[in-house]
Structure formats: C-alpha cells, structure tokens
Scaffold this motif. Sequence first.
Motif, PDB file in Angstrom:
ATOM      1  N   LYS A   1       1.476  17.264  -0.662  1.00 46.01           N
ATOM      2  CA  LYS A   1      -0.004  17.263  -0.749  1.00 46.01           C
ATOM      3  C   LYS A   1       0.304  15.732  -2.105  1.00 46.01           C
ATOM      4  O   LYS A   1      -0.497  14.657  -1.326  1.00 46.01           O
ATOM      5  CB  LYS A   1      -0.583  17.610  -2.413  1.00 46.01           C
ATOM      6  N   GLU A   2       1.349  15.513  -2.547  1.00 48.48           N
ATOM      7  CA  GLU A   2       1.568  13.923  -2.295  1.00 48.48           C
ATOM      8  C   GLU A   2       1.898  13.105  -1.486  1.00 48.48           C
ATOM      9  O   GLU A   2       0.883  11.831  -1.493  1.00 48.48           O
ATOM     10  CB  GLU A   2       3.137  13.841  -3.839  1.00 48.48           C
ATOM     11  N   HIS A   3       2.322  13.594  -0.187  1.00 45.82           N
ATOM     12  CA  HIS A   3       2.860  12.829   0.675  1.00 45.82           C
ATOM     13  C   HIS A   3       1.159  12.694   1.614  1.00 45.82           C
ATOM     14  O   HIS A   3       0.745  11.584   2.172  1.00 45.82           O
ATOM     15  CB  HIS A   3       3.199  13.920   2.283  1.00 45.82           C
ATOM     16  N   ILE A   4       0.189  13.606   1.460  1.00 51.44           N
ATOM     17  CA  ILE A   4      -1.052  13.592   1.927  1.00 51.44           C
ATOM     18  C   ILE A   4      -2.026  11.911   0.977  1.00 51.44           C
ATOM     19  O   ILE A   4      -2.478  11.345   1.306  1.00 51.44           O
ATOM     20  CB  ILE A   4      -1.953  14.881   1.988  1.00 51.44           C
ATOM     21  N   VAL A   5      -1.006  12.080   0.373  1.00 53.12           N
ATOM     22  CA  VAL A   5      -2.393  11.543  -1.339  1.00 53.12           C
ATOM     23  C   VAL A   5      -2.665   9.740  -0.565  1.00 53.12           C
ATOM     24  O   VAL A   5      -3.144   8.927  -0.085  1.00 53.12           O
ATOM     25  CB  VAL A   5      -1.930  11.529  -1.940  1.00 53.12           C
ATOM     26  N   GLN A   6      -1.023   9.643  -0.320  1.00 49.99           N
ATOM     27  CA  GLN A   6      -0.188   8.494   0.175  1.00 49.99           C
ATOM     28  C   GLN A   6      -0.926   8.008   2.135  1.00 49.99           C
ATOM     29  O   GLN A   6      -1.324   7.061   2.351  1.00 49.99           O
ATOM     30  CB  GLN A   6       0.874   8.134   0.912  1.00 49.99           C
TER      31      GLN A   6
ATOM     32  N   ARG B   1       1.699  10.733  -7.506  1.00 56.65           N
ATOM     33  CA  ARG B   1       2.595  11.082  -8.396  1.00 56.65           C
ATOM     34  C   ARG B   1       1.574  11.277  -9.374  1.00 56.65           C
ATOM     35  O   ARG B   1       1.618  12.629 -10.340  1.00 56.65           O
ATOM     36  CB  ARG B   1       3.580   9.630  -8.566  1.00 56.65           C
ATOM     37  N   ALA B   2       0.126  10.062  -9.685  1.00 59.76           N
ATOM     38  CA  ALA B   2      -0.821  10.246 -10.689  1.00 59.76           C
ATOM     39  C   ALA B   2      -1.269  11.297 -10.410  1.00 59.76           C
ATOM     40  O   ALA B   2      -2.575  12.127 -11.238  1.00 59.76           O
ATOM     41  CB  ALA B   2      -1.358   9.410 -10.215  1.00 59.76           C
ATOM     42  N   SER B   3      -1.502  11.993  -9.467  1.00 57.51           N
ATOM     43  CA  SER B   3      -2.070  12.972  -8.612  1.00 57.51           C
ATOM     44  C   SER B   3      -2.292  14.206  -9.115  1.00 57.51           C
ATOM     45  O   SER B   3      -3.425  14.964  -9.784  1.00 57.51           O
ATOM     46  CB  SER B   3      -1.657  13.803  -7.014  1.00 57.51           C
ATOM     47  N   GLN B   4      -0.938  14.332 -10.256  1.00 55.24           N
ATOM     48  CA  GLN B   4      -0.766  16.068 -10.995  1.00 55.24           C
ATOM     49  C   GLN B   4      -0.911  16.807 -10.082  1.00 55.24           C
ATOM     50  O   GLN B   4      -1.443  18.141 -10.598  1.00 55.24           O
ATOM     51  CB  GLN B   4      -1.526  15.966 -12.394  1.00 55.24           C
ATOM     52  N   ALA B   5      -0.602  16.970  -8.602  1.00 55.31           N
ATOM     53  CA  ALA B   5      -0.473  17.622  -7.509  1.00 55.31           C
ATOM     54  C   ALA B   5       0.280  18.608  -8.226  1.00 55.31           C
ATOM     55  O   ALA B   5       1.578  18.747  -8.368  1.00 55.31           O
ATOM     56  CB  ALA B   5      -0.119  17.434  -5.981  1.00 55.31           C
ATOM     57  N   ILE B   6      -0.218  20.446  -7.568  1.00 56.50           N
ATOM     58  CA  ILE B   6       0.479  21.569  -7.878  1.00 56.50           C
ATOM     59  C   ILE B   6       0.337  22.093  -6.608  1.00 56.50           C
ATOM     60  O   ILE B   6      -0.226  22.116  -5.564  1.00 56.50           O
ATOM     61  CB  ILE B   6      -0.560  22.904  -9.212  1.00 56.50           C
ATOM     62  N   SER B   7       1.596  23.329  -6.365  1.00 56.53           N
ATOM     63  CA  SER B   7       1.915  24.434  -5.870  1.00 56.53           C
ATOM     64  C   SER B   7       1.124  25.041  -5.829  1.00 56.53           C
ATOM     65  O   SER B   7       0.575  26.111  -6.708  1.00 56.53           O
ATOM     66  CB  SER B   7       3.329  24.525  -5.161  1.00 56.53           C
ATOM     67  N   ASP B   8      -0.156  24.747  -4.251  1.00 54.74           N
ATOM     68  CA  ASP B   8      -0.485  26.285  -5.158  1.00 54.74           C
ATOM     69  C   ASP B   8      -1.291  26.929  -2.690  1.00 54.74           C
ATOM     70  O   ASP B   8      -0.419  26.281  -2.347  1.00 54.74           O
ATOM     71  CB  ASP B   8      -1.918  26.683  -5.086  1.00 54.74           C
TER      72      ASP B   8
ATOM     73  N   ILE C   1       1.054  -1.019  -0.074  1.00 53.75           N
ATOM     74  CA  ILE C   1       0.182  -0.266  -0.418  1.00 53.75           C
ATOM     75  C   ILE C   1       0.678   1.224  -0.053  1.00 53.75           C
ATOM     76  O   ILE C   1       0.121   2.638  -0.588  1.00 53.75           O
ATOM     77  CB  ILE C   1      -0.876   0.318   1.008  1.00 53.75           C
ATOM     78  N   SER C   2       2.118   1.276   0.822  1.00 56.00           N
ATOM     79  CA  SER C   2       2.563   2.357   0.699  1.00 56.00           C
ATOM     80  C   SER C   2       3.414   2.684  -0.313  1.00 56.00           C
ATOM     81  O   SER C   2       3.641   4.540  -1.557  1.00 56.00           O
ATOM     82  CB  SER C   2       3.353   1.871   1.494  1.00 56.00           C
ATOM     83  N   GLN C   3       3.753   1.691  -1.667  1.00 58.02           N
ATOM     84  CA  GLN C   3       4.421   1.863  -3.124  1.00 58.02           C
ATOM     85  C   GLN C   3       3.169   2.127  -3.688  1.00 58.02           C
ATOM     86  O   GLN C   3       3.518   3.398  -4.759  1.00 58.02           O
ATOM     87  CB  GLN C   3       5.286   0.560  -3.425  1.00 58.02           C
ATOM     88  N   ALA C   4       1.495   1.939  -3.675  1.00 55.51           N
ATOM     89  CA  ALA C   4       0.611   2.472  -4.122  1.00 55.51           C
ATOM     90  C   ALA C   4       0.316   4.189  -4.114  1.00 55.51           C
ATOM     91  O   ALA C   4       0.075   4.650  -5.071  1.00 55.51           O
ATOM     92  CB  ALA C   4      -0.336   1.397  -3.743  1.00 55.51           C
ATOM     93  N   GLY C   5       0.548   4.347  -2.647  1.00 57.61           N
ATOM     94  CA  GLY C   5       0.369   5.802  -1.989  1.00 57.61           C
ATOM     95  C   GLY C   5       1.304   6.350  -3.086  1.00 57.61           C
ATOM     96  O   GLY C   5       1.042   7.442  -3.533  1.00 57.61           O
ATOM     97  N   GLU C   6       2.578   6.569  -3.546  1.00 61.14           N
ATOM     98  CA  GLU C   6       3.540   7.093  -4.184  1.00 61.14           C
ATOM     99  C   GLU C   6       3.126   7.673  -4.863  1.00 61.14           C
ATOM    100  O   GLU C   6       3.452   8.427  -5.637  1.00 61.14           O
ATOM    101  CB  GLU C   6       4.551   6.338  -3.385  1.00 61.14           C
ATOM    102  N   MET C   7       2.722   6.141  -5.835  1.00 56.53           N
ATOM    103  CA  MET C   7       2.327   6.001  -7.072  1.00 56.53           C
ATOM    104  C   MET C   7       1.116   7.468  -7.583  1.00 56.53           C
ATOM    105  O   MET C   7       1.049   7.649  -8.246  1.00 56.53           O
ATOM    106  CB  MET C   7       1.550   5.229  -7.580  1.00 56.53           C
TER     107      MET C   7
END
Length: 288
Positions: free
Chosen positions: A268-273, A253-260, A244-250
Amino acid sequence: MLRRFRLEEPTTVAEVAELLGRFGDSAKVYAGGTELLLAMKEGLVQFERLVNVKGVSGLNDVKQNNGDIHIGALCTHHELENSPILKEKLPALVKLEENVANVRVRQVGTLGGNLCFAEPHADPGTLLIALGARLVAEKGDRNREIPAESFFVDAYETSLEPDEVLTQIIVPVPAQPAGVCYMKFGYLERPSVGLAVMVNLNTGRTEIDDIRIAVGCAGPAPKRVAEAEGLLKGRSVDEATQNISQAGEMSGRASQAISDLHGAQDYKEHIVQVLLKRSFQNALSQCA
Ligand SMILES: Cc1cc2nc3c(=O)[nH]c(=O)nc-3n(C[C@H](O)[C@H](O)[C@H](O)COP(=O)(O)OP(=O)(O)OC[C@H]3O[C@@H](n4cnc5c(N)ncnc54)[C@H](O)[C@@H]3O)c2cc1C
C-alpha cells in the motif's frame, strides 16, 4: 435481522439535536441508511431510535457563496455527480462521486453519511482534506466549522459530538492557476488506497505557490501529509518534480497503512507513492 426501532421524523436541525441529546446513545441519525441499516441488520450496532433527517429542509442543495461552494450534507452521491455548479467549479469532486460505490448506493447514500460513518475505505474525505474543506456541525442554535483534516479521528470515529448534526460541507474554489486530482486503486468493492493533490502555481506557472496532499483508505483515517507538501511548496516545478519520489515515500509512511485483505502494508505504501506521482502530474497538467 433488523430489530424493531422507533423512527423519529424531525423537520429542523434543532429538533434533530434535541432528540439526540434527549435519547443519548439509544438514538442515531439516519440519512440514506446504506451503512447504518446494514450495520444494524448484521447486529454490529443497535439503536432503539433512528432520527430520520431526510425531512429536514435546506440540507440537500449545492450553492455558490462568494469563493466557496456550500454542499448540503443530505446531498446524495448521485445529486453531486450531476451538479452543474460542481461540474464547473470542482470537477475533481464530480469525478470522485461518479466512482463511489454503485448506482444503487449513489442514489440514496449521502455525502454527510459517508463522512460521518468514517469508514476507512471511503473516498470523499481524502479529496475534501486536500481541498481545504470545512464541515459545519450544528447543535440547537450553535454551529461550528471543523476543518476536514481534523474531522476524521480514527476508523469509524469523527470529532462530531454525539448530539451534533453535520449540515454542510464548505469547499473553497481553488485559486487559479490550480489543478486538483483524486486517484484511487483497489480490486475489492471499496478502494484500497486513495490519494488527492491540489496544486496552485504562481501566475508565471513556474513555481508551486501552494500544494495540499491527502492520503486515505490505506490506514484507519484519511490524513493530510504536511511534511510531503513541505518538499514541494515554494519550489520550481522542475525541482518539485525531482522531489516527488521522496514526497511519495513520506506520504506512504504517513498513510499509516495496515496489512489487511486489501494488501500488505509495504504494498500500500508503494501504491501511495505511485498515485502521488501520477496525481501530481495530472494536477500540473490542469494548470497549463
Ligand atoms: C456496497 C457499497 C459499496 C460502497 N462503496 C463505496 C466506495 O467505493 N467509496 C465510498 O466512498 N463509499 C462507498 N460506500 C459507502 C457509501 O458512500 C455510504 O454508504 C453512504 O454515503 C452513506 O450515506 P448514508 O446517507 O446512507 O448514511 P447512513 O447509513 O444513513 O449513515 C451513516 C452514519 O452516519 C451518521 N450520519 C449520517 N448523516 C449524518 C449527519 N448529517 N450528521 C450526523 N451524523 C450523520 C449516521 O448516524 C450513521 O452513523 C459503499 C457502500 C456500500 C453499501
């Protein structure tokens, strides 16, 4: 200031489509108006004509049809959070609806308006993608079903044609044993990150028969994360939990998070995980 506009009052979907076709870019569908009127007041968009769809009948109920739930696009968030059918069949959607915006917006804002506006920080699209929902777009006597995962194209952009009307959202009731979970995180008015998981286990409840993961709000549009699903589908529950951690990292990245204002990209990528781990565990616990 809100500029003058003409209000059209059609009573059928065919009339709505005809008006949109006839007046082109100068006309726009008006449902609850919670997004549209605000954007017009701010001068971000202007339309000479608003086509009020609230007088079109048959678009504001929730029905069960075999294994699917049909939700009328004009259902307000308030109607959905109180729907007895959804409470029984899709409690994750009820929970999501209870936490959309505030009580004033939920009273008038519609699910259809939320999806068609495609504001990046909206909740429902992410869960509907994980649930494998289809969106019905109508124009005259023609209609087509658009899978939720291909409905959202970009920020404020959908795959609806300009003279199409969204009339229904069809959601398959998850095959049991199943668990569905939507979680969000944020500290501004709208969510910074949203994540949804639907898990189906085999009858022995030892393997992941199917899983759908969707991530939203972090980037321009909600997305299904098929590559992360691939790490979990067909695995034993224990193996999937290890992955699940590896799936979270993927997924991050796939979320196309932007800094805002909602946070930096890596945050944001960490929060997705984190949300994937928690949602996955929550969905699994519903299968017990
Ligand atoms: C203060 C505030 C806080 C909010 N917080 C959240 C939140 O936390 N989470 C969240 O998910 N959302 C949030 N929202 C968004 C809210 O859910 C939407 O404003 C609402 O659902 C939009 O629905 P509406 O009927 O008012 O749309 P409208 O404003 O009437 O329309 C929005 C857009 O969709 C188009 N449209 C509407 N219906 C159709 C249709 N059937 N077919 C084709 N096009 C259509 C319109 O032309 C317009 O472009 C918030 C909004 C506000 C104002």
